[in-house]
Motif scaffolding. Structure first.
Motif, short mmCIF file in Angstrom:
data_model
loop_
_atom_site.label_atom_id
_atom_site.label_comp_id
_atom_site.label_asym_id
_atom_site.label_seq_id
_atom_site.Cartn_x
_atom_site.Cartn_y
_atom_site.Cartn_z
N CYS A 20 0.84 -1.19 0.00
CA CYS A 20 0.00 0.00 0.00
C CYS A 20 0.87 1.25 0.00
CB CYS A 20 -0.86 -0.10 1.25
SG CYS A 20 -1.65 1.39 1.71
N TYR A 21 0.74 2.05 -1.02
CA TYR A 21 1.54 3.27 -1.12
C TYR A 21 0.63 4.42 -1.50
CZ TYR A 21 4.95 6.57 -3.00
OH TYR A 21 5.68 7.69 -3.27
N GLU A 23 -2.45 5.30 -0.55
CA GLU A 23 -3.76 4.82 -0.98
C GLU A 23 -4.87 5.43 -0.14
OE1 GLU A 23 -4.19 3.34 -3.63
OE2 GLU A 23 -2.52 2.00 -4.09
N GLY A 83 9.20 0.52 -3.07
CA GLY A 83 8.63 -0.05 -4.30
C GLY A 83 7.85 -1.32 -3.99
N LYS A 84 6.91 -1.61 -4.87
CA LYS A 84 5.98 -2.71 -4.60
C LYS A 84 6.68 -4.06 -4.45
CE LYS A 84 1.95 -5.06 -6.39
NZ LYS A 84 1.13 -5.41 -7.54
N ARG A 142 -0.01 1.22 -23.74
CA ARG A 142 0.53 0.44 -22.63
C ARG A 142 0.22 -1.04 -22.83
NH1 ARG A 142 -0.29 1.05 -16.05
NH2 ARG A 142 0.43 -1.05 -15.62
N ARG A 207 -10.30 -7.71 -14.91
CA ARG A 207 -9.69 -6.75 -14.00
C ARG A 207 -10.51 -5.47 -13.97
NH1 ARG A 207 -4.07 -3.97 -12.92
NH2 ARG A 207 -3.88 -4.76 -10.81
N ARG A 210 -9.26 0.94 -11.18
CA ARG A 210 -8.91 1.41 -9.86
C ARG A 210 -10.15 1.98 -9.16
NH1 ARG A 210 -5.14 3.55 -6.68
NH2 ARG A 210 -3.15 2.54 -7.08
N HIS A 216 0.49 4.35 -9.65
CA HIS A 216 1.82 4.84 -9.28
C HIS A 216 2.84 4.58 -10.36
CE1 HIS A 216 -0.34 3.98 -5.50
NE2 HIS A 216 0.11 5.18 -5.23
N TRP A 217 2.37 3.99 -11.45
CA TRP A 217 3.33 3.66 -12.50
C TRP A 217 3.34 4.75 -13.54
CZ3 TRP A 217 6.51 -0.13 -11.45
CH2 TRP A 217 6.10 -1.10 -10.54
N1 UDP Z 1 2.49 0.10 -4.50
C1 UDP Z 1 3.46 -0.02 -3.50
N2 UDP Z 1 4.63 0.70 -3.64
C2 UDP Z 1 4.88 1.49 -4.71
C3 UDP Z 1 3.90 1.57 -5.74
C4 UDP Z 1 2.72 0.86 -5.59
O1 UDP Z 1 3.28 -0.74 -2.52
O2 UDP Z 1 5.94 2.11 -4.76
C5 UDP Z 1 1.23 -0.67 -4.37
C6 UDP Z 1 -0.03 0.17 -4.52
O3 UDP Z 1 -0.41 0.74 -3.29
C7 UDP Z 1 -1.03 -0.87 -4.99
C8 UDP Z 1 -0.19 -1.82 -5.81
O4 UDP Z 1 1.16 -1.60 -5.41
O5 UDP Z 1 -1.61 -1.58 -3.92
C9 UDP Z 1 -0.35 -1.60 -7.30
O6 UDP Z 1 -0.10 -0.26 -7.62
P1 UDP Z 1 -0.90 0.51 -8.77
O7 UDP Z 1 -2.37 0.30 -8.60
O8 UDP Z 1 -0.42 1.92 -8.75
O9 UDP Z 1 -0.37 -0.24 -10.06
P2 UDP Z 1 -1.24 -0.66 -11.36
O10 UDP Z 1 -2.46 -1.37 -10.86
O11 UDP Z 1 -1.55 0.60 -12.06
O12 UDP Z 1 -0.30 -1.57 -12.11
#
Ligand code: UDP
Ligand code: MG
Length: 336
Positions: A20-21, A23, A83-84, A142, A207, A210, A216-217
């Motif tokens: 979680c970042y 959120e 980072g995740k 993308r 899917r 959001r 965060h990407w």
């Molecule tokens: N997340 C994290 N650290 C980071 C970036 C993202 O823990 O530096 C978490 C974010 O909170 C979410 C998950 O990774 O729970 C996926 O992120 P995001 O939804 O932004 O990615 P997407 O679904 O767009 O690929």
């Protein structure tokens, strides 16, 4: 908490791990949806581990309040944003369940899929991963890039690359322990999941978008992850640069002989300037590219040989001896 089951079969504990970042806006929705969901699943003991990856908003406050209201919610608060990939590594170090479900905080991964995962887990699968039938709201570019990337990656390795599989999956304790033993700091977790093997089962889902907040990407972060993916999966690019270097060297050698002979036999008024420029540019390009490729790998070696811990923990709802005790237990059981 919940009372012991009457039957002799011990209740199994399911952990849900959510990195979680920032959120802030989605957490209330997540709490409500998850609580509602686990109340419909009384057959298991639940643990929901929020890994706070150095959020700069009030996510951590919200998580702590949730923990106070309901002790099934646990947290690990990292000392900064790692980072995740590393956040997931931290989560795996702490979860205590017989299995773990890894989920995004933004509800793009529907918790309603978990019962199906649990069913396959009970049948004996160790890694039940969800691939997306549709990818939610995403730009055309993308999606295209992502698809060509996976097919490129697959061509460089014999380990199967899972297309369209995210990190949304259920892992048995056996996989958790396998992943915990792989301590590399620069991680491409998707590659690790397949690398460890074990009995895998695929399920598909649509899917969602959001639920709130922003992804965060960005392009650069995705590019970094893509390079990480290749350099941690395969050393083929090194071989390619060797081959390209070899072929151009032979070409250069032949060209050298040709020009020498020509000069000796025919003399050389100042001509051939374009040839020179082309050769220099071409060779320079190839050399820089090979150096860059090698640099990527050397960078990885550099980062891994420092031997630093992958993350630090600011605070956690588990008591501080939790992880040490678990490691000791594991060592003991390995010795026995
Ligand atoms: N997340 C994290 N650290 C980071 C970036 C993202 O823990 O530096 C978490 C974010 O909170 C979410 C998950 O990774 O729970 C996926 O992120 P995001 O939804 O932004 O990615 P997407 O679904 O767009 O690929
Ligand atoms: Mg998302």
């Amino acid at each position: 908490m919940t009372s012991e089951n009457q039957s002799s079969v011990p209740r199994r504990k399911v952990s849900v791990m959510i990195p979680c970042y920032n959120e802030h806006s989605v957490l209330p929705l997540l709490f409500a949806r998850m609580n509602e969901f686990i109340n419909t699943m009384p057959g298991y003991d639940w643990e929901i581990l929020m890994v706070n990856d150095g959020s700069s908003d009030d996510s951590m406050m919200q998580i702590m309040q949730m923990h106070i209201r309901d002790r099934r919610w646990q947290y690990v608060d990292l000392s900064r944003n790692f980072g995740k990939e590393v956040a997931m590594m931290a989560g795996l170090d702490y979860v205590t369940g017989d299995c773990v479900v890894i989920m995004d905080a933004d509800l793009q991964d529907p918790p309603e899929l978990i019962p199906e995962m649990l069913r396959y887990w009970q049948e004996g699968y160790d890694d039940v991963y969800a691939t997306r039938r549709s990818r939610g709201k995403e730009s055309w570019l993308r999606r295209r890039l992502s698809l060509s990337y996976y097919s490129l990656l697959q061509r460089t390795t014999h380990i199967p690359v899972l297309q369209n599989a995210g990190d949304f999956r259920l892992l048995d304790r056996i996989c958790i322990d396998a992943l915990r033993s792989m301590r590399e700091v620069q991680r491409y977790t998707k590659g690790l999941f397949t690398w460890i093997g074990f009995r895998k089962k695929e399920i598909t889902f649509d899917r969602a978008d959001r639920a709130a907040g922003q992804t965060h990407w960005n392009f650069w972060k995705l590019l970094a992850l893509a390079i990480e993916g290749i350099t941690s999966y395969t050393t083929i690019p090194l071989r390619i640069s060797t081959v390209v270097g070899f072929v151009t060297s032979i070409g250069a050698f032949i060209a050298t002989i040709y020009f020498l002979l020509k000069t000796w036999l025919l003399g050389d008024p100042v001509q051939g300037f374009p040839t020179l420029v082309i050769l220099i540019l071409f060779l320079g390009g190839v050399i820089l590219l090979s150096l860059g490729i090698m640099g990527e790998y050397i960078g990885r070696i550099f980062n891994e040989t420092k031997g630093r811990p992958a993350y630090f923990v600011q605070q956690t709802s588990y008591d501080s001896n939790h992880r040490r005790r678990r490691t000791e237990n594991e060592n003991n059981s390995q010795r026995n």
